[in-house]
Write an enzyme that holds these catalytic residues in place. Sequence first.
Site, PDB file in Angstrom:
ATOM      1  N   ASP A   1       0.865  -1.169   0.000  1.00  0.00           N
ATOM      2  CA  ASP A   1       0.000   0.000   0.000  1.00  0.00           C
ATOM      3  C   ASP A   1       0.913   1.233   0.000  1.00  0.00           C
ATOM      4  O   ASP A   1       2.091   1.143   0.356  1.00  0.00           O
ATOM      5  CB  ASP A   1      -0.876  -0.050   1.259  1.00  0.00           C
ATOM      6  CG  ASP A   1      -1.612   1.240   1.511  1.00  0.00           C
ATOM      7  OD1 ASP A   1      -2.307   1.713   0.594  1.00  0.00           O
ATOM      8  OD2 ASP A   1      -1.487   1.785   2.627  1.00  0.00           O
ATOM      9  N   LEU A   2       0.374   2.387  -0.383  1.00  0.00           N
ATOM     10  CA  LEU A   2       1.187   3.604  -0.382  1.00  0.00           C
ATOM     11  C   LEU A   2       0.974   4.446   0.866  1.00  0.00           C
ATOM     12  O   LEU A   2       1.787   4.440   1.770  1.00  0.00           O
ATOM     13  CB  LEU A   2       0.903   4.428  -1.648  1.00  0.00           C
ATOM     14  CG  LEU A   2       1.429   3.841  -2.960  1.00  0.00           C
ATOM     15  CD1 LEU A   2       1.031   4.714  -4.148  1.00  0.00           C
ATOM     16  CD2 LEU A   2       2.947   3.660  -2.927  1.00  0.00           C
ATOM     17  N   ASP A   3      -0.140   5.174   0.949  1.00  0.00           N
ATOM     18  CA  ASP A   3      -0.375   6.098   2.063  1.00  0.00           C
ATOM     19  C   ASP A   3      -0.410   5.370   3.402  1.00  0.00           C
ATOM     20  O   ASP A   3      -1.122   4.390   3.577  1.00  0.00           O
ATOM     21  CB  ASP A   3      -1.699   6.832   1.855  1.00  0.00           C
ATOM     22  CG  ASP A   3      -1.661   7.751   0.656  1.00  0.00           C
ATOM     23  OD1 ASP A   3      -1.178   8.876   0.788  1.00  0.00           O
ATOM     24  OD2 ASP A   3      -2.103   7.321  -0.424  1.00  0.00           O
TER      25      ASP A   3
ATOM     26  N   THR B   1      -2.857   0.291  -4.343  1.00  0.00           N
ATOM     27  CA  THR B   1      -3.233   1.548  -3.702  1.00  0.00           C
ATOM     28  C   THR B   1      -4.654   1.982  -4.048  1.00  0.00           C
ATOM     29  O   THR B   1      -5.199   1.597  -5.084  1.00  0.00           O
ATOM     30  CB  THR B   1      -2.241   2.669  -4.112  1.00  0.00           C
ATOM     31  OG1 THR B   1      -2.631   3.905  -3.509  1.00  0.00           O
ATOM     32  CG2 THR B   1      -2.199   2.853  -5.623  1.00  0.00           C
ATOM     33  N   GLY B   2      -5.226   2.790  -3.182  1.00  0.00           N
ATOM     34  CA  GLY B   2      -6.510   3.404  -3.484  1.00  0.00           C
ATOM     35  C   GLY B   2      -6.358   4.570  -4.441  1.00  0.00           C
ATOM     36  O   GLY B   2      -7.321   5.018  -5.066  1.00  0.00           O
TER      37      GLY B   2
ATOM     38  N   LYS C   1      -8.708  -4.625  -3.041  1.00  0.00           N
ATOM     39  CA  LYS C   1      -7.317  -4.853  -3.433  1.00  0.00           C
ATOM     40  C   LYS C   1      -7.049  -6.345  -3.652  1.00  0.00           C
ATOM     41  O   LYS C   1      -6.253  -6.727  -4.517  1.00  0.00           O
ATOM     42  CB  LYS C   1      -6.360  -4.288  -2.383  1.00  0.00           C
ATOM     43  CG  LYS C   1      -6.325  -2.768  -2.345  1.00  0.00           C
ATOM     44  CD  LYS C   1      -5.289  -2.269  -1.346  1.00  0.00           C
ATOM     45  CE  LYS C   1      -5.274  -0.759  -1.288  1.00  0.00           C
ATOM     46  NZ  LYS C   1      -4.263  -0.235  -0.347  1.00  0.00           N
TER      47      LYS C   1
ATOM     48  N   ASP D   1      -2.242  -0.392   6.086  1.00  0.00           N
ATOM     49  CA  ASP D   1      -2.460   0.334   7.335  1.00  0.00           C
ATOM     50  C   ASP D   1      -3.928   0.657   7.608  1.00  0.00           C
ATOM     51  O   ASP D   1      -4.269   1.029   8.730  1.00  0.00           O
ATOM     52  CB  ASP D   1      -1.669   1.647   7.335  1.00  0.00           C
ATOM     53  CG  ASP D   1      -2.262   2.683   6.390  1.00  0.00           C
ATOM     54  OD1 ASP D   1      -2.503   3.821   6.827  1.00  0.00           O
ATOM     55  OD2 ASP D   1      -2.492   2.370   5.207  1.00  0.00           O
TER      56      ASP D   1
ATOM     57  N   ASN E   1      -9.161  -0.507   4.082  1.00  0.00           N
ATOM     58  CA  ASN E   1      -9.211  -0.924   2.680  1.00  0.00           C
ATOM     59  C   ASN E   1      -8.123  -1.943   2.357  1.00  0.00           C
ATOM     60  O   ASN E   1      -8.054  -2.458   1.241  1.00  0.00           O
ATOM     61  CB  ASN E   1      -9.106   0.284   1.737  1.00  0.00           C
ATOM     62  CG  ASN E   1      -7.760   0.995   1.805  1.00  0.00           C
ATOM     63  OD1 ASN E   1      -7.134   1.068   2.860  1.00  0.00           O
ATOM     64  ND2 ASN E   1      -7.330   1.533   0.681  1.00  0.00           N
TER      65      ASN E   1
END
Length: 268
Positions: free
Chosen positions: A8-10, A42-43, A194, A217, A220
């Site tokens: 994931d990114l954020d 990622t979202g 995801k 984190d 999602n």
Amino acid sequence: MKKLIAIDLDGTTLNQDSKISDKTVKTLHRAIEDGHSVVIATGRPYRMSKNFYRQLQLTTPMINFNGALVHLPGKTWAGEQETSFNRKIVFDLISEKKNLKLDFIAAENRETFFIDDLKFFDQHFFASDFATNDNLLTVNTLKTNPTSVLLRSQPENVNSVSDELKQQFGHEVEVNTWGGPNPILEVVAKGIQKAHGLKRVIENLNLKSEDILAFGDEHNDVDMLKFAGWGVAMANGTDQLKAVADDITEKPNTEDGLADYLTKYLDL
């Protein structure tokens, strides 16, 4: 055993400045050199995440919009898939905007965005230098079904807004959040998560879910961590995610928690 590392990114790979630290870049490159694969899940839309894909010099498929877009950036790929939902829902949301306490509503696909109020346009958030009336979200501009709809409310309202959206539209769409301390609600087609995107990736790479090492984190990321052979929640992650994770990093994203965990887990 070589792993597919789904990141994931954020709040996970990105630090408090929404950047990938040099330490994390070097750690992921070492993992790739050792024969592991790295896949961004990622979202974020592609235009808000392609810089990280390039920074990491990836050649793997990429998952955007929480699984609604699975593609191989810059190339034709047999496994590519983009899933949209009925545009009517967007206009239903606009009519409910005040009741839902929303700041703005933005409809997106891979390359384009439309926002219902241009005063909320932000160059960083929309990864664009400018927005014109062509980007104004109306019945006349949004002529096709969107891949994703982004909604912003005040952080204290996010959970109640999410619950209301699920109650009203849950039979047609999924509602998730991403963005860390400044959460964004994202609406995608029903059944899209995801994990859906990762399943598409491993089917085309001839891998199994047991081969996946996933990091996230927020809620999602729940389905992704459940789907992975080994799912890791960040120390700064939500309690909901930590409850389903196989492990939790010792450090948060602000202290290179992902890099620290990978170094020990993969003996880099």
